[in-house]
Design an enzyme around this catalytic site. Structure first.
Site, PDB file in Angstrom:
ATOM      1  N   GLU A  89     -12.582  16.134  13.468  1.00 26.44           N
ATOM      2  CA  GLU A  89     -11.703  15.452  12.522  1.00 26.44           C
ATOM      3  C   GLU A  89     -10.862  15.126  13.169  1.00 26.44           C
ATOM      4  O   GLU A  89     -10.140  16.137  14.586  1.00 26.44           O
ATOM      5  CB  GLU A  89     -10.689  16.655  11.689  1.00 26.44           C
ATOM      6  CG  GLU A  89     -12.222  17.421  10.003  1.00 26.44           C
ATOM      7  CD  GLU A  89     -11.557  17.721   9.316  1.00 26.44           C
ATOM      8  OE1 GLU A  89     -10.365  18.746   9.793  1.00 26.44           O
ATOM      9  OE2 GLU A  89     -12.151  18.720   8.400  1.00 26.44           O
ATOM     10  N   ARG A 115     -15.707  31.198  -4.214  1.00 19.47           N
ATOM     11  CA  ARG A 115     -15.224  33.160  -4.443  1.00 19.47           C
ATOM     12  C   ARG A 115     -13.732  34.157  -4.535  1.00 19.47           C
ATOM     13  O   ARG A 115     -12.835  32.511  -4.166  1.00 19.47           O
ATOM     14  CB  ARG A 115     -15.850  34.032  -2.509  1.00 19.47           C
ATOM     15  CG  ARG A 115     -15.171  33.381  -1.619  1.00 19.47           C
ATOM     16  CD  ARG A 115     -15.932  34.207  -0.342  1.00 19.47           C
ATOM     17  NE  ARG A 115     -14.812  33.733   1.151  1.00 19.47           N
ATOM     18  CZ  ARG A 115     -13.927  33.921   1.595  1.00 19.47           C
ATOM     19  NH1 ARG A 115     -12.050  33.892   0.699  1.00 19.47           N
ATOM     20  NH2 ARG A 115     -13.655  32.990   2.811  1.00 19.47           N
ATOM     21  N   ASN A 142     -13.633  27.291  -0.924  1.00 15.68           N
ATOM     22  CA  ASN A 142     -13.941  28.602  -0.835  1.00 15.68           C
ATOM     23  C   ASN A 142     -14.642  28.903  -2.114  1.00 15.68           C
ATOM     24  O   ASN A 142     -13.923  29.117  -2.892  1.00 15.68           O
ATOM     25  CB  ASN A 142     -13.221  29.375  -0.217  1.00 15.68           C
ATOM     26  CG  ASN A 142     -13.020  29.555   1.201  1.00 15.68           C
ATOM     27  OD1 ASN A 142     -13.437  28.718   2.046  1.00 15.68           O
ATOM     28  ND2 ASN A 142     -11.680  29.060   1.752  1.00 15.68           N
TER      29      ASN A 142
HETATM   30  P1  ADP Z   1     -10.547  32.203   4.781  1.00 13.14           P
HETATM   31  O1  ADP Z   1     -11.802  31.547   5.137  1.00 13.14           O
HETATM   32  O2  ADP Z   1      -9.994  31.038   4.293  1.00 13.14           O
HETATM   33  O3  ADP Z   1      -9.707  32.576   5.817  1.00 13.14           O
HETATM   34  P2  ADP Z   1      -9.817  34.540   3.736  1.00 13.14           P
HETATM   35  O4  ADP Z   1      -8.943  35.095   4.367  1.00 13.14           O
HETATM   36  O5  ADP Z   1      -9.916  34.757   1.985  1.00 13.14           O
HETATM   37  O6  ADP Z   1     -10.680  33.011   3.709  1.00 13.14           O
HETATM   38  O7  ADP Z   1     -11.174  35.663   3.594  1.00 13.14           O
HETATM   39  C1  ADP Z   1     -11.470  35.732   5.467  1.00 13.14           C
HETATM   40  C2  ADP Z   1     -12.819  36.169   5.588  1.00 13.14           C
HETATM   41  O8  ADP Z   1     -12.682  37.715   5.600  1.00 13.14           O
HETATM   42  C3  ADP Z   1     -13.521  35.998   4.448  1.00 13.14           C
HETATM   43  O9  ADP Z   1     -14.482  34.655   4.833  1.00 13.14           O
HETATM   44  C4  ADP Z   1     -15.416  36.956   4.707  1.00 13.14           C
HETATM   45  O10 ADP Z   1     -15.757  36.714   6.059  1.00 13.14           O
HETATM   46  C5  ADP Z   1     -14.281  37.907   5.801  1.00 13.14           C
HETATM   47  N1  ADP Z   1     -14.111  39.036   5.083  1.00 13.14           N
HETATM   48  C6  ADP Z   1     -13.952  38.976   3.443  1.00 13.14           C
HETATM   49  N2  ADP Z   1     -14.119  40.509   3.049  1.00 13.14           N
HETATM   50  C7  ADP Z   1     -15.083  41.078   3.833  1.00 13.14           C
HETATM   51  C8  ADP Z   1     -15.032  42.620   3.997  1.00 13.14           C
HETATM   52  N3  ADP Z   1     -14.781  42.954   2.979  1.00 13.14           N
HETATM   53  N4  ADP Z   1     -15.220  43.221   5.183  1.00 13.14           N
HETATM   54  C9  ADP Z   1     -15.394  42.506   6.506  1.00 13.14           C
HETATM   55  N5  ADP Z   1     -14.980  41.420   6.203  1.00 13.14           N
HETATM   56  C10 ADP Z   1     -14.955  40.853   5.172  1.00 13.14           C
HETATM   57  P1  ADP Z   2     -12.630  28.408   8.257  1.00 16.28           P
HETATM   58  O1  ADP Z   2     -13.786  27.681   7.091  1.00 16.28           O
HETATM   59  O2  ADP Z   2     -12.740  29.104   9.450  1.00 16.28           O
HETATM   60  O3  ADP Z   2     -11.666  29.373   7.500  1.00 16.28           O
HETATM   61  P2  ADP Z   2     -11.116  25.850   7.863  1.00 16.28           P
HETATM   62  O4  ADP Z   2     -11.577  24.287   8.086  1.00 16.28           O
HETATM   63  O5  ADP Z   2     -10.185  26.595   6.549  1.00 16.28           O
HETATM   64  O6  ADP Z   2     -11.891  26.816   8.513  1.00 16.28           O
HETATM   65  O7  ADP Z   2     -10.196  25.289   9.099  1.00 16.28           O
HETATM   66  C1  ADP Z   2      -9.300  26.750   9.493  1.00 16.28           C
HETATM   67  C2  ADP Z   2      -7.900  26.686   9.716  1.00 16.28           C
HETATM   68  O8  ADP Z   2      -7.751  25.879  11.104  1.00 16.28           O
HETATM   69  C3  ADP Z   2      -6.931  26.148   8.497  1.00 16.28           C
HETATM   70  O9  ADP Z   2      -5.969  26.517   7.966  1.00 16.28           O
HETATM   71  C4  ADP Z   2      -5.667  25.385   9.936  1.00 16.28           C
HETATM   72  O10 ADP Z   2      -5.151  26.157   9.638  1.00 16.28           O
HETATM   73  C5  ADP Z   2      -6.942  24.738  11.198  1.00 16.28           C
HETATM   74  N1  ADP Z   2      -7.015  23.512  10.779  1.00 16.28           N
HETATM   75  C6  ADP Z   2      -8.617  23.039   9.958  1.00 16.28           C
HETATM   76  N2  ADP Z   2      -8.974  21.634  10.007  1.00 16.28           N
HETATM   77  C7  ADP Z   2      -7.434  21.223  10.862  1.00 16.28           C
HETATM   78  C8  ADP Z   2      -7.164  19.893  11.242  1.00 16.28           C
HETATM   79  N3  ADP Z   2      -7.789  19.370  10.880  1.00 16.28           N
HETATM   80  N4  ADP Z   2      -5.552  19.907  11.835  1.00 16.28           N
HETATM   81  C9  ADP Z   2      -5.088  20.757  11.963  1.00 16.28           C
HETATM   82  N5  ADP Z   2      -5.213  21.795  11.526  1.00 16.28           N
HETATM   83  C10 ADP Z   2      -5.949  21.698  10.622  1.00 16.28           C
HETATM   84 MG    MG Z   3     -10.569  27.969   5.359  1.00 11.75          MG
END
Ligand code: ADP
Ligand code: ADP
Ligand code: MG
Length: 640
Positions: A200, A296, A294
């Protein structure tokens, strides 16, 4: 409607789901591993089923065992929480095959969004703006390098199966691409069993703004945005809603794109569409791009609940039970502003390493919404995410909500494990954050200032000394005589020699040779004329001062005390509670280092107390036959 639901999760999210289910009159069933037999979510549920060993693979990821537990207990539906099985389409199919309801989207919708490349292609087709880049199947390194060169640096390599920031590499220059690709693929293969990546364009000064969506399988609506730009290594730290600086036009455009994304996959339940926004360009209706969805309930969902008044878990359960959308889009409005801070057991100076420990003391302020899965006395085990709590606040404006966040963090007390509490407090006071100048690089740029140990104030040490010596307000004041009692407080390699004496209506606290006046009035300590910088608590050999920052001191082994600091301070202390058997000196006596001064009988043994240095006896504070407390000053030498 169901009458019983099983929660296939643990920790704060299991407790959160149980709360809403209970408020709807439902019976709840918890599942737990060996490590969680005494956990809060087990205590809160109406029934609990043991499902295996502490490793997630042996318990919370055991789909068949969890489904069997639901059937055994008469549950008709399973709420997956977040993490664990929540985005596993095979689990959804197994739940449905067993005749139960999965509280969440269909397996098909989860699959559609499961891989970032396929999700982006799908969104592109649905007319949702996606981050420019390469998301094709050709994974040949030379081909990927050509694509990256064409996109233009910097670029971001992402694992298509990624999550939690894993398998992601920022590449600034063409020359670094090959190495970064190899390491991203390696990490992705290990973490997700899938080495495929996409490339990206890296958005400069990126802001992470996501939209909460909710669908009933046919129609969807959105519950506005959350800004999650305060991140450390792509992990969210503090989230808020609405996004600072958001305009009505951009909110409408993002909400509409997110709803289109959800309806394109027939989404059912709560979901989040994550967008990246170019902060350098300002917030514009054409300045956001889809990153991922996401499928969920998200960790940070409470900030949305705070500004909309909606209980998202209740909505999840109602829609899973067959209801259509519980609200119309036009009936949803934003009320005020909300923040969430994630409190973790982690060692910030050691690079934010996850920590473990027993929460000997845990207290949260009134007035904040606390989402936690632990209580005082519980242990943060090495098996799971070391989250202690989410601290959620709401206010009529962003400034008021942020002030409430600062105050709530300052009033949060944790002892027994290191935490990121002071780091969160420093972030809440960050001037750029206060003005809404957020982007995902903020924490990284200011990391050393945000993690710098705060200057230790003498008043903090004085408060700890008063607490260490048990100068407890309301009790024992009159037992104090105008005699110095000494105590040594250790903090890392620093040693503070302190002593406390009753003077007039108050006390004098000597901290490293500086005297501070202390008094207790209006229910609190005043030191050197100012309100004490926090509240202090002694637990065993630890004294913690909780204030704008948290400071822990340790008390040395009492048996080591007389030789050690008593000597330095020129005061001989009782190393333990005991009976003074004999005193060999009187005021004015000249003694040499090592001279026998007194004998204390304790634990059926006699301890000879000796002079720590040469000097003249100034005061004799104890007499033979007297019972003394540990730490009581017995003999003081004149200052040199
Ligand atoms: P993102 O994936 O965008 O960072 P969240 O911040 O909502 O989303 O979640 C962070 C991650 O923490 C989840 O994607 C999951 O993999 C992990 N996680 C969620 N729930 C639990 C849990 N009960 N215990 C441990 N790890 C968890
Ligand atoms: P994950 O599944 O690990 O949550 P994401 O695709 O949601 O992965 O990206 C996680 C974080 O990485 C985003 O919240 C952002 O801070 C950063 N990020 C993702 N894509 C980009 C991008 N194209 N340019 C800059 N920062 C990015
Ligand atoms: Mg994410």
């Amino acid at each position: 409607m169901f009458d019983t639901i099983l929660i296939a999760n643990r920790g704060e999210i299991a407790c959160r789901v149980i709360r809403s289910a209970r408020s709807m009159g439902l019976r709840t069933v918890a599942v737990y591993s060996d490590a969680d037999a005494l956990a809060l979510h087990v205590a809160l549920a109406d029934e609990a089923v043991h499902i295996g060993g502490p490793r997630p693979a042996d318990s919370y990821l055991r789909a068949e065992r969890i489904i069997a537990a639901a059937i055994e207990t008469g549950a008709q539906a399973i709420h997956p929480g977040y993490g664990f099985l929540s985005e596993n389409p095979d689990f959804v199919e197994a739940v449905e095959a067993a005749g139960l309801t999965f509280i969440g989207p269909s397996a098909r919708a989860i699959r559609a969004m499961g891989l970032k490349d396929a999700a982006k292609a799908l969104m592109d087709k649905a007319g949702v703006p996606v981050v420019p880049g390469y998301m094709g199947p050709n994974q040949d390194p030379a081909h990927l390098q050509t694509q990256a060169d064409a996109i233009g640096y910097p670029v971001l390599i992402k694992a298509v199966a990624g999550g939690g920031g894993k398998g992601m590499r920022l590449v600034e220059r063409a020359a670094d691409f090959a190495d970064a690709l190899a390491s991203a693929q390696g990490e992705a293969a290990t973490a997700f069993g899938n080495a495929a990546v996409l490339i990206e364009k890296y958005i400069q000064q990126p802001r992470h703004i996501e939209v909460q969506v909710f669908g009933d399988g046919t129609h969807a609506l959105h519950l506005f945005e959350r800004d999650c730009s305060l991140q450390r290594r792509h992990q969210k730290v503090i989230e808020e809603a609405p996004a600072p600086g958001m305009t009505d036009a951009m909110r409408a455009a993002m909400g509409e794109a997110a709803v289109r994304a959800a309806e394109a996959i027939g989404y059912k339940g709560a979901g989040t569409v994550e967008f990246i926004v170019d902060g350098a360009q300002g917030l514009r209706p054409d300045g956001f791009w889809f990153m991922e969805m996401n499928t969920r309930l998200q960790v940070e969902h409470p900030v949305t609940e705070e500004i909309t008044g909606v209980d998202l878990v209740e909505w999840q359960i109602r829609v899973a039970a067959g209801e259509s959308l519980p609200s119309r889009q036009e009936d949803l409005t934003i009320r005020g502003h909300a923040f969430e801070a994630r409190l973790y057991a982690e060692d910030v100076p050691a690079g934010f390493l996850p920590a473990t420990g027993t929460l000997d003391h845990l207290a949260f302020p009134e007035g904040a919404r606390i989402e936690s899965g632990v209580r005082q006395g519980d242990t943060i085990s090495p098996w799971y995410d070391p989250m202690i709590a989410k601290i959620v606040v709401h206010g009529p404006t962003r400034a008021v909500a942020l002030a409430r966040l600062s105050a709530a963090l300052a009033a949060t007390q944790v002892a027994g494990s290191v935490t990121n509490l002071d780091f969160l407090g420093a972030l809440a006071r960050h001037p750029g954050f206060a003005t809404g100048q957020v982007d995902t690089g903020l924490i990284g740029r200011d990391l050393s200032a945000l993690t710098a140990p705060p200057a230790l104030r003498r008043e903090t040490v004085a408060l700890a000394a008063l607490t260490a010596l048990g100068v407890a307000p309301g009790q024992g004041f009159t037992l104090w005589t105008p005699l110095w009692q000494a105590v040594t407080l250790h903090r890392g390699d620093t040693v503070h020699r302190c002593a406390v004496a009753r003077t007039g209506a108050g006390w004098t606290v000597r901290v490293d040779d500086t005297d501070l006046a202390a008094e207790h009035r209006g229910g609190q300590w005043w030191i050197a004329g100012h309100r004490a910088p926090g509240v202090a608590l002694r637990l065993g050999a630890t004294v913690s001062v909780f204030g704008a920052t948290t400071v822990h001191f340790t008390l040395p082994d009492p048996l080591a005390r007389d030789q050690d600091q008593g000597a330095g301070a020129g005061v001989v202390l009782a190393p333990m509670p005991g009976l003074v058997k004999a005193v060999f000196v009187a005021p004015g006596a000249v003694v040499e280092k090592g001279a026998r001064l007194a004998i204390l009988e304790a634990m059926k043994m006699e301890h000879t107390l000796t002079a720590g240095r040469d000097g003249t006896v100034a005061e004799v504070l104890a007499a033979a036959g007297q019972q003394v407390e540990a730490g009581a000053a017995l003999i003081a030498l004149a200052d040199e």
